[in-house]
Scaffold this motif. Structure first.
Motif: not given
Length: 113
Positions: A32-57
């Motif tokens: 909230h402090e970072a938002r108020a200062a105008g420096v926050y872009i995005f954040g969060g936690g990586v959902n560890e319950d969802v397996a990562p995948v690789m996507v080819a061209g």
């Protein structure tokens, strides 16, 4: 302004069940402090319950990650600040709130993007 990634792996945040609500409160206060200062872009936690995948061209999807990369989990915040010193200050605030050391990385500037 330069954008920075502030992050930590899940294992670094070694807090008890009793502390987790205080950690969440303190982390949200910094966001909230970072938002108020105008420096926050995005954040969060990586959902560890969802397996990562690789996507080819060609659209082929396979489970997993690059073999040489370390596991990506935990939390992250992206900020846009005028200096590395400012980024270090925000990383320190997040470290206090999350009760763990944070990793700081600078994004490269792409003038064509």
């Amino acid at each position: 302004m330069t954008r920075y990634l502030i992050s930590f792996p899940s294992a670094a945040m070694d807090v008890s069940e009793e502390e987790i609500s205080d950690v969440a409160r303190d982390a949200h206060a910094v966001i909230h402090e970072a938002r108020a200062a105008g420096v926050y872009i995005f954040g969060g936690g990586v959902n560890e319950d969802v397996a990562p995948v690789m996507v080819a061209g060609d659209g082929t999807v396979t489970e997993g990650t690059y073999p040489q990369s370390r596991e990506l989990n935990g939390g992250f915040t992206i900020i846009d600040v005028p200096s590395r010193e400012a980024a270090l200050e925000w990383a320190a605030k997040i470290a206090v709130a999350c009760r763990c050391t944070q990793e700081l990385r600078e994004f490269q500037y792409d003038p064509l993007a």
